[in-house]
Scaffold this motif. Structure first.
Motif, PDB file in Angstrom:
ATOM      1  N   ARG A  59      -0.157  -3.789 -54.938  1.00 45.52           N
ATOM      2  CA  ARG A  59       0.428  -2.575 -55.504  1.00 45.52           C
ATOM      3  C   ARG A  59      -0.470  -1.378 -55.202  1.00 45.52           C
ATOM      4  O   ARG A  59      -1.693  -1.501 -55.167  1.00 45.52           O
ATOM      5  CB  ARG A  59       0.600  -2.729 -57.010  1.00 45.52           C
ATOM      6  CG  ARG A  59       1.664  -3.729 -57.420  1.00 45.52           C
ATOM      7  CD  ARG A  59       1.795  -3.752 -58.929  1.00 45.52           C
ATOM      8  NE  ARG A  59       2.183  -2.439 -59.447  1.00 45.52           N
ATOM      9  CZ  ARG A  59       2.160  -2.113 -60.739  1.00 45.52           C
ATOM     10  NH1 ARG A  59       1.731  -2.996 -61.640  1.00 45.52           N
ATOM     11  NH2 ARG A  59       2.524  -0.904 -61.134  1.00 45.52           N
ATOM     12  N   PHE A  60       0.173  -0.266 -54.981  1.00 42.02           N
ATOM     13  CA  PHE A  60      -0.573   0.957 -54.717  1.00 42.02           C
ATOM     14  C   PHE A  60      -0.745   1.734 -56.015  1.00 42.02           C
ATOM     15  O   PHE A  60       0.219   1.931 -56.767  1.00 42.02           O
ATOM     16  CB  PHE A  60       0.167   1.807 -53.682  1.00 42.02           C
ATOM     17  CG  PHE A  60      -0.556   3.070 -53.311  1.00 42.02           C
ATOM     18  CD1 PHE A  60      -1.783   3.026 -52.688  1.00 42.02           C
ATOM     19  CD2 PHE A  60      -0.003   4.316 -53.586  1.00 42.02           C
ATOM     20  CE1 PHE A  60      -2.456   4.186 -52.336  1.00 42.02           C
ATOM     21  CE2 PHE A  60      -0.656   5.480 -53.250  1.00 42.02           C
ATOM     22  CZ  PHE A  60      -1.893   5.414 -52.616  1.00 42.02           C
ATOM     23  N   ASP A  61      -1.968   2.172 -56.267  1.00 42.98           N
ATOM     24  CA  ASP A  61      -2.275   2.932 -57.474  1.00 42.98           C
ATOM     25  C   ASP A  61      -1.838   4.380 -57.268  1.00 42.98           C
ATOM     26  O   ASP A  61      -2.663   5.269 -57.007  1.00 42.98           O
ATOM     27  CB  ASP A  61      -3.770   2.822 -57.779  1.00 42.98           C
ATOM     28  CG  ASP A  61      -4.164   3.541 -59.065  1.00 42.98           C
ATOM     29  OD1 ASP A  61      -3.247   3.930 -59.818  1.00 42.98           O
ATOM     30  OD2 ASP A  61      -5.367   3.705 -59.304  1.00 42.98           O
ATOM     31  N   GLY A  62      -0.529   4.623 -57.388  1.00 39.28           N
ATOM     32  CA  GLY A  62       0.003   5.958 -57.136  1.00 39.28           C
ATOM     33  C   GLY A  62      -0.489   7.000 -58.118  1.00 39.28           C
ATOM     34  O   GLY A  62      -0.787   8.137 -57.735  1.00 39.28           O
ATOM     35  N   VAL A  63      -0.617   6.623 -59.390  1.00 37.14           N
ATOM     36  CA  VAL A  63      -1.092   7.578 -60.398  1.00 37.14           C
ATOM     37  C   VAL A  63      -2.545   7.966 -60.113  1.00 37.14           C
ATOM     38  O   VAL A  63      -2.908   9.151 -60.134  1.00 37.14           O
ATOM     39  CB  VAL A  63      -0.967   6.967 -61.811  1.00 37.14           C
ATOM     40  CG1 VAL A  63      -1.606   7.895 -62.849  1.00 37.14           C
ATOM     41  CG2 VAL A  63       0.498   6.727 -62.152  1.00 37.14           C
ATOM     42  N   GLY A  64      -3.374   6.972 -59.823  1.00 38.20           N
ATOM     43  CA  GLY A  64      -4.776   7.258 -59.510  1.00 38.20           C
ATOM     44  C   GLY A  64      -4.909   8.095 -58.252  1.00 38.20           C
ATOM     45  O   GLY A  64      -5.732   9.021 -58.191  1.00 38.20           O
ATOM     46  N   TYR A  65      -4.087   7.769 -57.244  1.00 38.51           N
ATOM     47  CA  TYR A  65      -4.136   8.537 -56.002  1.00 38.51           C
ATOM     48  C   TYR A  65      -3.754   9.997 -56.247  1.00 38.51           C
ATOM     49  O   TYR A  65      -4.386  10.913 -55.715  1.00 38.51           O
ATOM     50  CB  TYR A  65      -3.205   7.914 -54.965  1.00 38.51           C
ATOM     51  CG  TYR A  65      -3.111   8.700 -53.688  1.00 38.51           C
ATOM     52  CD1 TYR A  65      -4.162   8.703 -52.778  1.00 38.51           C
ATOM     53  CD2 TYR A  65      -1.988   9.468 -53.388  1.00 38.51           C
ATOM     54  CE1 TYR A  65      -4.097   9.433 -51.608  1.00 38.51           C
ATOM     55  CE2 TYR A  65      -1.910  10.208 -52.220  1.00 38.51           C
ATOM     56  CZ  TYR A  65      -2.970  10.184 -51.333  1.00 38.51           C
ATOM     57  OH  TYR A  65      -2.902  10.912 -50.171  1.00 38.51           O
ATOM     58  N   ALA A  66      -2.725  10.222 -57.061  1.00 38.76           N
ATOM     59  CA  ALA A  66      -2.289  11.594 -57.360  1.00 38.76           C
ATOM     60  C   ALA A  66      -3.405  12.370 -58.060  1.00 38.76           C
ATOM     61  O   ALA A  66      -3.649  13.543 -57.746  1.00 38.76           O
ATOM     62  CB  ALA A  66      -1.027  11.565 -58.216  1.00 38.76           C
ATOM     63  N   MET A  67      -4.079  11.729 -59.021  1.00 35.20           N
ATOM     64  CA  MET A  67      -5.182  12.401 -59.721  1.00 35.20           C
ATOM     65  C   MET A  67      -6.311  12.751 -58.761  1.00 35.20           C
ATOM     66  O   MET A  67      -6.836  13.880 -58.780  1.00 35.20           O
ATOM     67  CB  MET A  67      -5.718  11.493 -60.825  1.00 35.20           C
ATOM     68  CG  MET A  67      -4.780  11.246 -61.985  1.00 35.20           C
ATOM     69  SD  MET A  67      -5.521  10.075 -63.149  1.00 35.20           S
ATOM     70  CE  MET A  67      -4.216   9.959 -64.388  1.00 35.20           C
ATOM     71  N   LEU A  68      -6.684  11.799 -57.908  1.00 34.49           N
ATOM     72  CA  LEU A  68      -7.797  12.022 -56.990  1.00 34.49           C
ATOM     73  C   LEU A  68      -7.450  13.097 -55.965  1.00 34.49           C
ATOM     74  O   LEU A  68      -8.251  13.998 -55.691  1.00 34.49           O
ATOM     75  CB  LEU A  68      -8.147  10.703 -56.295  1.00 34.49           C
ATOM     76  CG  LEU A  68      -9.412  10.688 -55.435  1.00 34.49           C
ATOM     77  CD1 LEU A  68     -10.636  11.025 -56.274  1.00 34.49           C
ATOM     78  CD2 LEU A  68      -9.592   9.326 -54.779  1.00 34.49           C
ATOM     79  N   ALA A  69      -6.238  13.013 -55.398  1.00 32.63           N
ATOM     80  CA  ALA A  69      -5.833  14.003 -54.395  1.00 32.63           C
ATOM     81  C   ALA A  69      -5.734  15.400 -54.999  1.00 32.63           C
ATOM     82  O   ALA A  69      -6.198  16.382 -54.404  1.00 32.63           O
ATOM     83  CB  ALA A  69      -4.483  13.596 -53.784  1.00 32.63           C
ATOM     84  N   PHE A  70      -5.159  15.499 -56.193  1.00 38.70           N
ATOM     85  CA  PHE A  70      -5.036  16.796 -56.857  1.00 38.70           C
ATOM     86  C   PHE A  70      -6.423  17.382 -57.144  1.00 38.70           C
ATOM     87  O   PHE A  70      -6.652  18.590 -56.951  1.00 38.70           O
ATOM     88  CB  PHE A  70      -4.252  16.646 -58.164  1.00 38.70           C
ATOM     89  CG  PHE A  70      -4.050  17.939 -58.900  1.00 38.70           C
ATOM     90  CD1 PHE A  70      -3.094  18.847 -58.494  1.00 38.70           C
ATOM     91  CD2 PHE A  70      -4.827  18.242 -60.018  1.00 38.70           C
ATOM     92  CE1 PHE A  70      -2.908  20.043 -59.179  1.00 38.70           C
ATOM     93  CE2 PHE A  70      -4.656  19.437 -60.703  1.00 38.70           C
ATOM     94  CZ  PHE A  70      -3.685  20.336 -60.280  1.00 38.70           C
ATOM     95  N   GLY A  71      -7.354  16.538 -57.568  1.00 41.14           N
ATOM     96  CA  GLY A  71      -8.703  17.011 -57.840  1.00 41.14           C
ATOM     97  C   GLY A  71      -9.383  17.544 -56.595  1.00 41.14           C
ATOM     98  O   GLY A  71     -10.007  18.613 -56.611  1.00 41.14           O
ATOM     99  N   MET A  72      -9.271  16.803 -55.481  1.00 42.71           N
ATOM    100  CA  MET A  72      -9.888  17.244 -54.235  1.00 42.71           C
ATOM    101  C   MET A  72      -9.304  18.565 -53.757  1.00 42.71           C
ATOM    102  O   MET A  72     -10.033  19.475 -53.333  1.00 42.71           O
ATOM    103  CB  MET A  72      -9.716  16.171 -53.152  1.00 42.71           C
ATOM    104  CG  MET A  72     -10.566  14.938 -53.332  1.00 42.71           C
ATOM    105  SD  MET A  72     -10.574  13.864 -51.871  1.00 42.71           S
ATOM    106  CE  MET A  72      -8.883  13.275 -51.845  1.00 42.71           C
ATOM    107  N   VAL A  73      -7.984  18.685 -53.831  1.00 43.34           N
ATOM    108  CA  VAL A  73      -7.318  19.898 -53.333  1.00 43.34           C
ATOM    109  C   VAL A  73      -7.690  21.116 -54.175  1.00 43.34           C
ATOM    110  O   VAL A  73      -8.029  22.179 -53.640  1.00 43.34           O
ATOM    111  CB  VAL A  73      -5.790  19.703 -53.311  1.00 43.34           C
ATOM    112  CG1 VAL A  73      -5.092  21.031 -53.027  1.00 43.34           C
ATOM    113  CG2 VAL A  73      -5.400  18.684 -52.255  1.00 43.34           C
ATOM    114  N   THR A  74      -7.653  20.970 -55.498  1.00 44.17           N
ATOM    115  CA  THR A  74      -7.913  22.138 -56.345  1.00 44.17           C
ATOM    116  C   THR A  74      -9.364  22.599 -56.271  1.00 44.17           C
ATOM    117  O   THR A  74      -9.631  23.805 -56.262  1.00 44.17           O
ATOM    118  CB  THR A  74      -7.538  21.845 -57.808  1.00 44.17           C
ATOM    119  OG1 THR A  74      -8.103  20.585 -58.212  1.00 44.17           O
ATOM    120  CG2 THR A  74      -6.036  21.776 -57.987  1.00 44.17           C
TER     121      THR A  74
END
Length: 472
Positions: free
Chosen positions: A195-210
């Motif tokens: 399974r892909f950790d979509g919620v964790g990925y969204a948090m990490l990606a959003f943090g990096m971008v902002t």
């Protein structure tokens, strides 16, 4: 390397060419930025978003690359990556404004982010374990050739054709890569789909971008005070939320246990903070030479050759130095040397002898190459088989994130000093560059304190591993 069977040899060449495309495009654009700025009606000192968008997109997608390949198969994903890269390249060449160009670089970065990780995964599953190190060494060669050719080729194309061709040359190479992928790339995927950790990925990606946008926003987006602070708070809150989420989830993107390994934790932090400084040099040096010293694009590109050549020559000395002095001593001393060498560019003047400039570039190239090799190997050296892949992906992500943040930070610093010194005359702009080099050198110098926490007994026990990305 033992001579592999023909299909395996073709796969090696295919992955190597994909790596070459990705590393070439990460460096070819640097000498073209002033010409692109003039064509698009922008200031050359405000073109950092073109570099940041590419590196940040790659940093965002790298954590998902393994799962994407397992889900859709290596052949389909590698083919799609090349197609995205070519489409992004064409869109870059057709851009008529900075906004269009940044958006096109995002598309290009989406393709580039998948080329090396998916190619490396295909090799891992196709090449016998005994030949894997030799295979990766072969594939790593274009990672050295790309930065060697990139700045000079970019300068030549800008001077004798137009900046559009630095993107259009990807089209024939990409089309040939698509055909080769259909013939030589095996269609591999995981037997058990995790399974892909979509919620964790969204948090990490959003943090990096902002966080990156907050840094870039000071100079690139025109943000001030409140806007930057708000973005920073959202970014760090999102990264903190990911950390808490990962500790509760049974299959997170990155195991929290990874950070219990001292050499990996220190290596990652050292990579991030030292690259914040040194990662901006391929962006700043060509700008300095063209904007403040009136170098032609080709001459500015040629002046980047000493950095790449010294970097390649230094690779053979890295392991003996680490064997003799240990990682901590080498990294503490060498990080300080990288910072001081960067700061020395603050003494650059238009009448500086060319020989002195070349020596300066050679020294920087040598110490920077040793820095990358030592940082990469200390980060991965204590990982066992179950954590090696995850740790390698995390390191690749940090490298690209540091590159984007470093360019954004250097641009913000340069913009601040430009306001102090003004930009009405070439001399005023030169003073802004000099102060920026000194400041970014001090940032790198300060990161030596991180490596002081390495265990004194940590030494190289085998030849340095191949670089894990095109950034060192």
């Amino acid at each position: 390397m033992t001579s592999p069977e023909s299909p395996r040899k073709s796969l090696l060449w295919l992955v190597a060419v994909g790596f070459f495309m990705q590393t070439l495009d990460a460096t070819i654009i640097n000498t073209a930025l002033p010409a692109m700025a003039a064509s698009l009606g922008e200031s050359p000192l405000r073109m950092q978003s073109v570099v940041v968008a590419y590196a940040l997109t790659m940093a965002m997608l790298i954590p998902a690359s393994g799962w994407i390949a397992d889900r859709f198969g290596t052949r389909r994903v590698f083919f799609s990556a090349i197609v995205l890269f070519v489409i992004g390249s064409v869109l870059c060449a057709l851009s008529r404004g900075i906004g269009q160009l940044v958006a096109a670089r995002v598309v290009q970065g989406m393709g580039g982010a998948l080329l090396l990780p998916v190619g490396r995964l295909a090799l891992l599953r196709s090449v016998p374990r005994a030949e894997f190190l030799a295979a990766m060494s072969f594939v790593a060669i274009p990672g050295l050739i790309g930065p060697l050719l990139g700045p000079t080729l970019g300068g030549w194309l800008v001077q004798y054709a137009s900046w559009h061709w630095i993107f259009l040359i990807n089209v024939p190479v990409g089309l040939a890569g698509c055909v080769a992928t259909l013939y030589f790339m095996p269609d591999l995927r995981a037997a058990l789909q995790r399974r892909f950790d979509g919620v964790g990925y969204a948090m990490l990606a959003f943090g990096m971008v902002t966080v990156s946008l907050a840094i870039d926003g000071v100079s690139g987006l025109g943000l001030h005070g409140v806007g930057v602070v708000v973005l920073m708070i959202f970014g760090f809150a999102s990264i903190t939320a990911y950390w808490l989420h990962a500790q509760r989830r049974p299959d997170p993107l990155f195991e929290p246990a990874l950070f219990g390994i001292p050499t990996l934790s220190i290596g990652l932090l050292g990579n991030l903070f030292s690259r914040l400084g040194s990662g901006c040099m391929p962006f700043l040096v060509p700008l300095l030479l063209q904007v403040s010293m009136n170098y032609s694009p080709l001459k500015a590109g040629l002046m980047m050759l000493p950095i790449a050549l010294a970097g390649m020559a230094m690779k053979r000395f890295a392991t003996p130095l680490i064997l003799r002095y240990g990682y901590r001593r080498v990294l503490v001393v060498n990080t300080a040397l990288v910072g001081l060498t960067m700061a020395s560019f603050g003494l650059a003047t238009p009448d500086q002898p060319a020989a002195l400039q070349i020596v300066q570039l050679l020294v920087f190239g040598a110490v920077n190459s040793l820095q990358f090799t030592a940082m990469n190997t200390i980060t991965l050296k204590d990982l066992d088989g179950s954590m090696a892949s995850s740790g390698n992906t995390l390191l690749s992500m940090v490298q690209m994130l540091a590159m984007s943040m470093g360019v954004a930070a250097a641009s913000a610093v340069l913009g601040g000093y430009t306001e102090v010194f003004g930009s009405a005359t070439p001399l005023a702009t030169l003073h802004a560059f000099e102060a920026t080099f000194a400041s970014m050198g001090l940032v790198t110098l300060a990161s030596a304190l991180i490596f002081w926490h390495l265990p004194p007994e940590a030494r190289a026990v085998q030849p340095a591993q191949p670089e894990v990305s095109g950034q060192g």
